[in-house]
Design a protein around this motif. Structure first.
Motif, mmCIF file in Angstrom:
data_model
loop_
_atom_site.group_PDB
_atom_site.id
_atom_site.type_symbol
_atom_site.label_atom_id
_atom_site.label_comp_id
_atom_site.label_asym_id
_atom_site.label_seq_id
_atom_site.Cartn_x
_atom_site.Cartn_y
_atom_site.Cartn_z
ATOM 1 N N ALA A 208 0.839 -1.191 0.000
ATOM 2 C CA ALA A 208 0.000 0.000 0.000
ATOM 3 C C ALA A 208 0.870 1.235 0.000
ATOM 4 O O ALA A 208 1.884 1.307 0.707
ATOM 5 C CB ALA A 208 -0.918 0.019 1.216
ATOM 6 N N VAL A 209 0.500 2.212 -0.823
ATOM 7 C CA VAL A 209 1.060 3.556 -0.719
ATOM 8 C C VAL A 209 0.065 4.372 0.091
ATOM 9 O O VAL A 209 -1.097 4.529 -0.305
ATOM 10 C CB VAL A 209 1.293 4.192 -2.101
ATOM 11 C CG1 VAL A 209 1.638 5.673 -1.932
ATOM 12 C CG2 VAL A 209 2.405 3.480 -2.840
ATOM 13 N N ASN A 210 0.500 4.849 1.228
ATOM 14 C CA ASN A 210 -0.357 5.621 2.104
ATOM 15 C C ASN A 210 -0.118 7.109 1.881
ATOM 16 O O ASN A 210 1.033 7.550 1.786
ATOM 17 C CB ASN A 210 -0.078 5.267 3.566
ATOM 18 C CG ASN A 210 -0.378 3.820 3.857
ATOM 19 O OD1 ASN A 210 -1.521 3.391 3.780
ATOM 20 N ND2 ASN A 210 0.651 3.043 4.178
ATOM 21 N N ALA A 211 -1.193 7.860 1.804
ATOM 22 C CA ALA A 211 -1.131 9.299 1.588
ATOM 23 C C ALA A 211 -1.695 9.996 2.818
ATOM 24 O O ALA A 211 -2.886 9.870 3.114
ATOM 25 C CB ALA A 211 -1.913 9.692 0.337
ATOM 26 N N ARG A 212 -0.840 10.709 3.530
ATOM 27 C CA ARG A 212 -1.272 11.384 4.754
ATOM 28 C C ARG A 212 -1.341 12.882 4.502
ATOM 29 O O ARG A 212 -0.354 13.501 4.078
ATOM 30 C CB ARG A 212 -0.299 11.090 5.899
ATOM 31 C CG ARG A 212 -0.704 11.684 7.243
ATOM 32 C CD ARG A 212 0.197 11.164 8.358
ATOM 33 N NE ARG A 212 1.568 11.605 8.188
ATOM 34 C CZ ARG A 212 2.061 12.736 8.718
ATOM 35 N NH1 ARG A 212 1.261 13.527 9.432
ATOM 36 N NH2 ARG A 212 3.325 13.061 8.537
ATOM 37 N N ALA A 213 -2.504 13.465 4.733
ATOM 38 C CA ALA A 213 -2.678 14.895 4.517
ATOM 39 C C ALA A 213 -1.861 15.680 5.532
ATOM 40 O O ALA A 213 -1.936 15.422 6.745
ATOM 41 C CB ALA A 213 -4.156 15.271 4.606
ATOM 42 N N VAL A 214 -1.042 16.632 5.044
ATOM 43 C CA VAL A 214 -0.205 17.454 5.916
ATOM 44 C C VAL A 214 -0.410 18.927 5.539
ATOM 45 O O VAL A 214 -0.863 19.254 4.438
ATOM 46 C CB VAL A 214 1.284 17.079 5.789
ATOM 47 C CG1 VAL A 214 1.521 15.653 6.255
ATOM 48 C CG2 VAL A 214 1.774 17.255 4.354
ATOM 49 N N ARG A 215 -0.050 19.794 6.438
ATOM 50 C CA ARG A 215 -0.146 21.239 6.168
ATOM 51 C C ARG A 215 0.985 21.636 5.230
ATOM 52 O O ARG A 215 2.155 21.414 5.531
ATOM 53 C CB ARG A 215 -0.072 22.029 7.460
ATOM 54 C CG ARG A 215 -0.242 23.527 7.257
ATOM 55 C CD ARG A 215 -0.054 24.284 8.557
ATOM 56 N NE ARG A 215 -0.215 25.710 8.350
ATOM 57 C CZ ARG A 215 -1.367 26.373 8.458
ATOM 58 N NH1 ARG A 215 -2.458 25.702 8.809
ATOM 59 N NH2 ARG A 215 -1.441 27.677 8.230
ATOM 60 N N GLY A 216 0.636 22.204 4.118
ATOM 61 C CA GLY A 216 1.624 22.673 3.171
ATOM 62 C C GLY A 216 1.722 24.179 3.184
ATOM 63 O O GLY A 216 0.962 24.871 3.877
#
Length: 888
Positions: free
Chosen positions: A788-796
């Protein structure tokens, strides 16, 4: 440190979420289980978790294994195959931890407490003639194998004043609990060791002073020892049993030295007490402390391997008996020749499966059967309140009532069944003293309080106490195995089986009978049997014929379980002798255990007298009610008296582990060692559970006097494609003539092929409202396991940021594991959102998508930043960041 994981095959999936709640999530929801990489489940508790039941991950009703932790807040478990979305749960002792769970339908009907029994001839709860002296000692800390730091040698002593000569000795050991508390804010409890500045040690060892005072007044020297260091530092798969045993024996060795020629150098409180007689020792353990004192009794007779033991000296003591309170027994390895009493709290909200029943059941047939093993069921008692330092209002630090999660039922505080903390502590002290009188003093007048004879100790009132026992003056009549023939409305059943047709009890929830608790998370345990009875009309008898007639005199005693809180389930009892003569012995009535769980079928002991000795060829139970079900655990010939158990050093088996490479081709067979120490013959059952296939196999192995090692074959297949990490577990259970120390060995199969590399391409990283952001990921080659490629939302940088109300609401709830809803609107990086691209085994492409919604409001472009990582168990790879833009 070895860590134990699951052996179960499940459907692969990306998210390890839970069903969406019917209402909006609370402001601070319990964090969900996360798939932190392709194979590792992680859950962070909202507060410290240091109960005695282990934290386990489940997929549906199937245990995935026991989680590991370094801080008692964050728990992780690596699994070969991620479970199906929506199925993962976190539990400890049956309690759901990762989200609230209603137990409606599982709560037993509220029933009155059982009527008081007749009083016994002797009440061991009455204080003795001696005044007492008390004090504490602290010795230098000691190192123990497998622990990163030394642990404390500390105890509180209560002893008689004016008692002449050496006095019998009792040692108490507490279980798993918080270790440190903030002095300025006592509710702030941690699991650290040693305690940091501003914190003090939680004094769990001071929690049994009432029982110590009672025993000391009766002439016993007592000590209760601290085990906070073990609680904090031990994460081995035996849950600290060996470390606790080492700690107990280190204290016993000091007391033996002080009683011999070292009295002048003993701590002040020890010199104020009379000398301790280490030939007459009772060990008392609460929860994991119960498993610790059981292991100490075993290690004192059958020494453990030197590399696993923290005590290397002589055994200058004799353990006459043990008493365990709400104990764990993860290894299901009781000591058959050392007498024991196990207190089972009827409202235990921690070790709620009452697995301590195994301390009786798994001794049957292992050795000579002369040691008495008793179960004492205390209706209305919880797990924690036997220890005052685990009781709100009495403890110096934060603690709780462990039954709070059991909802509104018989065990709710204030209900007629539930007892107060003071009543529970008095009852516990009374039955600790009863064990001391029988096992150490040899007072047979007290035995009827423990052995199923149905009498009570008035000092324990108003707590209602039920007992059953095995061993002692019993002769096996019907001990269910494949040689017992069952007829009529009964059948021979398997106590642990995934085959519903063979299983003794099939439940649709988490409960089961304490008699049917499995070894670790095995799904099948051949050889463990009972007799299941089900009838639809009065008189539908159940017949049981042992392999050969049994000479019985005195009485026939039986352990019979009926559903929880049932009342007055009646049977007629008859026997047929070897000449074919049938004799009706009388009637018995069986009540269900008064408790909270509808599935808690705990056996009551019932007896019918024999007017003459008989050679019994068949036992018959005849139901008197119109319809019902029951389970016969076993039946015995019974006579009064307590024979001397005369413990012997049985051969001991300790299962080892191994780390191996997968290899590039072919199948290799590795021999996992099970070390044998001591002399003698015996049998054990070995289990091998494969983490990749989920298969289990078992067989019986024989130990001869010259056996020093058993090789357990484990096959490992090699290839040149990445397949992830795997593990095979080997378990051992004693059957005859030996004991099991380390009950589990782990084979870590190390992946020696590289993780495929990943490339990412933006399919649509800029879309208008209502479009779907899409990134495509490609592996350099297929893998044999899901990735799995996990995508974690972060503050950009910059803004504005894409929010929870800018995306499809159903997708949002799914990607936050069912724990969050879009409203109120907030940036995605302030949520638990974690979309992922899932590569099933053998595939090379997968997408991460973010479906947006059009809101009809004029606004500037919005962005979302995702940090990417390839989940590959222990081989996780960081992949950088992608940015998506949504235009108006």
């Amino acid at each position: 440190m070895r860590k134990i994981v699951a052996a179960v095959t499940l459907t692969a999936a990306i998210t390890i979420g839970l069903e969406a709640p019917a209402t909006a999530a609370p402001p601070d929801p319990v964090p969900p289980v996360r798939l932190t990489d392709g194979n590792t489940l992680t859950w962070t508790a909202p507060e410290l978790l240091m109960g005695d039941a282990p934290v386990e991950f489940y997929a549906g009703k199937q245990s995935l294994g026991r989680a590991t932790t370094t801080d008692h807040r964050t728990f992780s478990l690596t699994v070969p195959r991620p479970p199906k979305a929506g199925t993962v749960q976190v539990r400890a002792g049956g309690k759901r931890l990762d989200r609230p769970e209603s137990r409606r339908g599982r709560i037993a009907a509220v029933a009155p407490a059982p009527a008081p029994a007749e009083p016994g001839d002797v009440d061991p709860g009455l204080p003795g003639p001696y005044r007492t002296v008390s004090g504490e000692y602290t010795l230098d800390s000691v190192p123990l194998p497998g622990l990163e730091r030394p642990v404390e040698m500390q105890g509180v002593v209560v002893a008689p004043q004016g008692a002449e000569g050496p006095r019998p000795f009792a040692l108490f050991l507490h279980g798993m609990h918080g270790t440190c508390y903030r002095v300025a804010e006592p509710e702030d409890v941690t699991g650290e060791w040693p305690c940091p500045s501003g914190f003090a040690s939680v004094p769990s060892y001071r929690g049994y002073l009432e029982a110590q005072q009672l025993l000391a007044s009766q002439g016993y020297v007592t000590v209760s020892i601290s085990a906070n260091g073990v609680n904090s530092l031990d994460g081995d798969e035996d849950a600290g049993a060996q470390s606790r045993s080492s700690l107990v024996r280190l204290h016993l060795a000091r007391w033996a030295q002080w009683a011999a020629d070292g009295r002048a150098t003993a701590p002040d409180v020890v010199r104020q007490a009379p000398p301790a007689d280490l030939s007459r020792v009772l060990l008392v353990g609460h929860s994991r402390g119960g498993e610790g004192v059981n292991r100490a009794a075993m290690d004192s007779l059958s020494p453990p391997p030197k590399d696993r033991d923290g005590y290397a000296g002589a055994v200058d003591w004799t353990i006459r008996g043990t008493l365990m309170i709400g104990p764990t027994i993860f290894g299901q390895n009781p000591v058959p020749d050392v007498p024991s009493v196990t207190i089972l709290p009827g409202c235990d909200g921690d070790v709620s499966d009452l697995q301590g029943q195994v301390y009786l059941d798994e001794t049957v047939g292992v050795s000579r059967g002369r040691a008495l093993h008793s179960a004492v069921f205390m209706a209305g008692a919880n797990h924690n309140f036997f220890n005052t330092e685990w009781t709100p209002g009495q403890a110096v630090s934060g603690t709780s009532d462990d039954t709070e999660w059991l909802e509104d039922g018989p065990c709710t505080a204030g209900r007629p069944l539930r007892v107060t903390a003071a009543q529970q502590q008095k009852a516990g002290a009374t039955y600790i003293a009863a064990a001391a009188r029988v096992f150490v003093d040899g007072d047979d007048r007290v035995r009827p309080l423990l052995d199923g004879s149905g009498v009570r100790a008035p000092s324990a009132d108003p707590v209602r106490v039920l007992t059953q026992a095995v061993g002692g003056n019993r002769t096996p009549l019907v001990v269910p195995d494949r040689n017992v023939r069952v007829g009529g409305s009964g059948r021979l059943c398997d106590e642990v089986s995934e085959d519903r047709a063979k299983a003794c009890m099939v439940t649709e929830s988490w409960g089961t009978s304490p008699h049917f608790v499995s070894l670790e998370y095995l799904r099948n345990e051949p050889g463990r049997r009972a007799v299941a009875m089900r009838w639809t009309a009065p008189g539908q008898a159940v017949s049981m014929r042992p392999a050969r007639p049994v000479q019985v005199s005195g009485a026939v005693t039986m352990r019979v379980a009926v559903p929880a809180n049932a009342r007055g389930v009646e049977f007629g009892v008859a026997v047929t002798d070897d000449a074919g003569r049938r004799t009706e012995l009388g009637e018995v009535s069986v009540d269900g255990a008064p408790t909270h769980s509808a599935e808690m079928a705990w056996a009551q002991e019932v007896r019918v007298p024999l007017d003459r000795a008989q050679s019994v060829a068949e036992l018959e139970l005849v139901p008197r009610g119109a319809a019902g079900e029951a389970w016969l655990i076993d039946a015995w010939g019974w006579q009064p008296g307590t024979p001397a158990p005369r413990p012997v050093a049985l051969p001991r088996v300790d299962v080892g582990g191994m780390k191996v490479q997968e290899g590039d081709s072919g199948t290799r067979t590795y021999q996992i060692p099970a070390r044998v120490r001591g002399n003698g013959s015996g049998r054990l059952r070995l289990f091998v559970q494969d983490s990749v296939t989920g298969t289990e196999r078992s067989w019986v192995e024989t130990v001869n006097p010259d056996t020093r090692r058993i090789d357990v074959p484990v096959e490992v297949a090699g290839n040149t494609r990445y397949g992830g990490w795997a593990q095979t577990a080997v378990f051992a259970r004693a059957e005859r003539g030996l004991v099991i120390g380390d009950h589990v060995g782990l084979v870590d199969i190390r992946e020696d092929d590289p993780v495929p590399t990943v490339t990412v391409a933006a399919v649509a990283d800029t879309v208008a409202e209502g479009g779907t952001l899409t990134w495509r990921f490609t592996l350099s080659g297929p893998a044999d396991t899901g990735l799995a490629v996990n995508a974690r939302a972060v503050r950009g940088p910059g803004g504005p940021h894409l929010s929870s109300t800018d995306v499809d609401p159903d997708w949002f709830t799914e990607m936050t594991y069912g724990e969050e809803v879009p409203e109120p609107s907030r940036p995605l990086h302030q949520t638990a959102i974690q979309p992922a691209a899932w590569f099933p085994a053998g595939t090379v492409t997968a997408d991460v998508t973010v479906p947006t919604v059009a809101d009809g409001v004029s606004e500037p472009d919005e962005k979302v930043h995702f940090e990417l990582s390839l989940g590959a168990g222990r081989d996780s790879v960081e992949l950088g960041t992608v940015v998506g833009t949504v235009t108006d």
